[in-house]
Write an enzyme that holds these catalytic residues in place. Structure first.
Site, PDB file in Angstrom:
ATOM      1  CE  LYS A   1      -3.724  -2.589   2.133  1.00 35.95           C
ATOM      2  NZ  LYS A   1      -4.422  -3.038   3.340  1.00 35.95           N
TER       3      LYS A   1
ATOM      4  CD  GLN B   1      -3.317  -4.591   6.549  1.00 36.76           C
ATOM      5  OE1 GLN B   1      -3.266  -3.615   5.805  1.00 36.76           O
ATOM      6  NE2 GLN B   1      -3.877  -5.728   6.182  1.00 36.76           N
TER       7      GLN B   1
ATOM      8  CG  ASP C   1      -9.531  -0.586   4.604  1.00 40.16           C
ATOM      9  OD1 ASP C   1      -9.259  -0.834   3.413  1.00 40.16           O
ATOM     10  OD2 ASP C   1      -8.821  -0.937   5.563  1.00 40.16           O
TER      11      ASP C   1
END
Ligand code: NAP
Length: 292
Positions: free
Chosen positions: A52, A96, A119
């Protein structure tokens, strides 16, 4: 059979994003800025976050990686999130997953400001997605929808079987495939589904997201079906430098001659997840979803 090349499409999208960022910066806007919180030292999570951060660099975004010890308390992590919520230089951020067992991931996700939740895991974004309102769409389902669109896969009136009902892949996938404009009839399967093989045999499109290597076999696939393999499992493999190989949820070799389109693993859905996160961050930096 057509191989759906996630590397190719993700590289095309990265070029498009890079061009857009360059235009924005030339017009006097700041670079989009994505932050990621990584808790602990899980190998797969470090790899994903690494991709990422690298992708941000490739397209001209700023990125900030916040690493926390796996001993961090829930309250300390929440404080980190509040700092990012209040930091005007950060457009969007992710935490994460998975988190260590002593931290309640659902509670943590609720603390993220929905306008920075790139997200798309916060209930506000999930609800808005279900209501067809502007929302950040979770990255993996969004990446799959992009592949379907760019490969011009017919969806209207087709029967789509999604295997797996997680909040980050299977369930949102079932919502997106049944949306007006996509118009699939969707069957959402899970570990308690009876006659899964028969359900799959009725499918024009199978989206396998259960995390069981090579679960979908040739005898479960109708000739000409479209196969989207979301699974990523690391299997030990001494012949590889890394010591492991990545395997999907579909028996690719067995199924590939039976279907019309198929995503490989690796190189199918995986690369699309990262570019979808970039697209959401680009939207966040332009305040296209929330205009506060
Ligand atoms: P998850 O949270 O573990 O959910 C798995 C789902 O599969 C559950 O709904 C479970 O049913 C169902 N399931 C398990 N065994 C089954 C069986 N034998 N028959 C039918 N359904 C079964 O997994 P996830 O987070 O959605 O991830 C799924 C896979 O996708 C994993 O391999 C993951 O690594 C991969 N993934 C890939 C990407 C990417 O970028 N390509 C992104 C995210 C995830 P129950 O609900 O009944 O337990």
């Amino acid at each position: 059979m057509t191989l759906i090349d996630g590397n190719l499409i993700s590289n095309q999208i990265k070029e498009e994003v890079k061009e857009k960022v360059s235009q924005l910066v030339q017009a006097g806007h700041k670079q989009p800025h994505l932050a990621a919180i990584l808790v602990g030292n899980d190998g797969a999570s470090q790899t994903y976050v690494g991709h990422k951060v690298k992708s941000c660099e490739q397209v001209g975004f700023k990125s900030t990686l916040i690493r926390c010890e796996d001993t961090i308390t829930e309250n300390e992590l929440i404080q980190q999130i509040h700092q990012l919520n209040n930091n005007p230089y950060i457009d969007g951020f992710i935490v994460q997953l998975p988190l260590p067992k002593h931290i309640d991931a659902d509670k943590i996700l609720l603390e993220i400001d929905a306008s920075k939740d790139v997200d798309g895991f916060h209930p506000i974004n999930f609800g808005r997605m279900c209501l067809n309102l502007p929302a950040y769409i979770p990255a993996t389902p969004m990446g799959i929808m992009t592949l379907i669109e760019r490969y011009k896969i017919e969806t209207a009136g087709k029967h789509c079987v999604v295997i797996g009902r997680s909040n980050i892949v299977g369930r949102p996938m079932s919502v997106l495939m049944s949306r007006s404009g996509i118009d699939c009839t969707v069957t959402l399967c899970h570990s308690r589904t009876k006659n899964l093989k028969e359900e799959c045999l009725r499918a024009d499109i199978i989206i396998a997201a259960l995390g069981k290597p090579q679960f979908v076999t040739k005898d479960m696939v109708k000739p000409g079906a479209v196969i989207i393999d979301v699974g990523i499992t690391r299997l030990e493999d001494a012949s590889k430098k890394s010591g492991y190989r990545i395997v999907g949820d579909v028996d690719f070799e067995g199924v590939k001659d039976q279907c019309s389109f198929i995503t490989p693993v690796p190189g199918g859905v995986g690369p699309m997840t990262v570019v979808s996160l970039l697209l959401n961050t680009l939207q966040a930096s332009q305040k296209l979803i929330y205009n506060n």
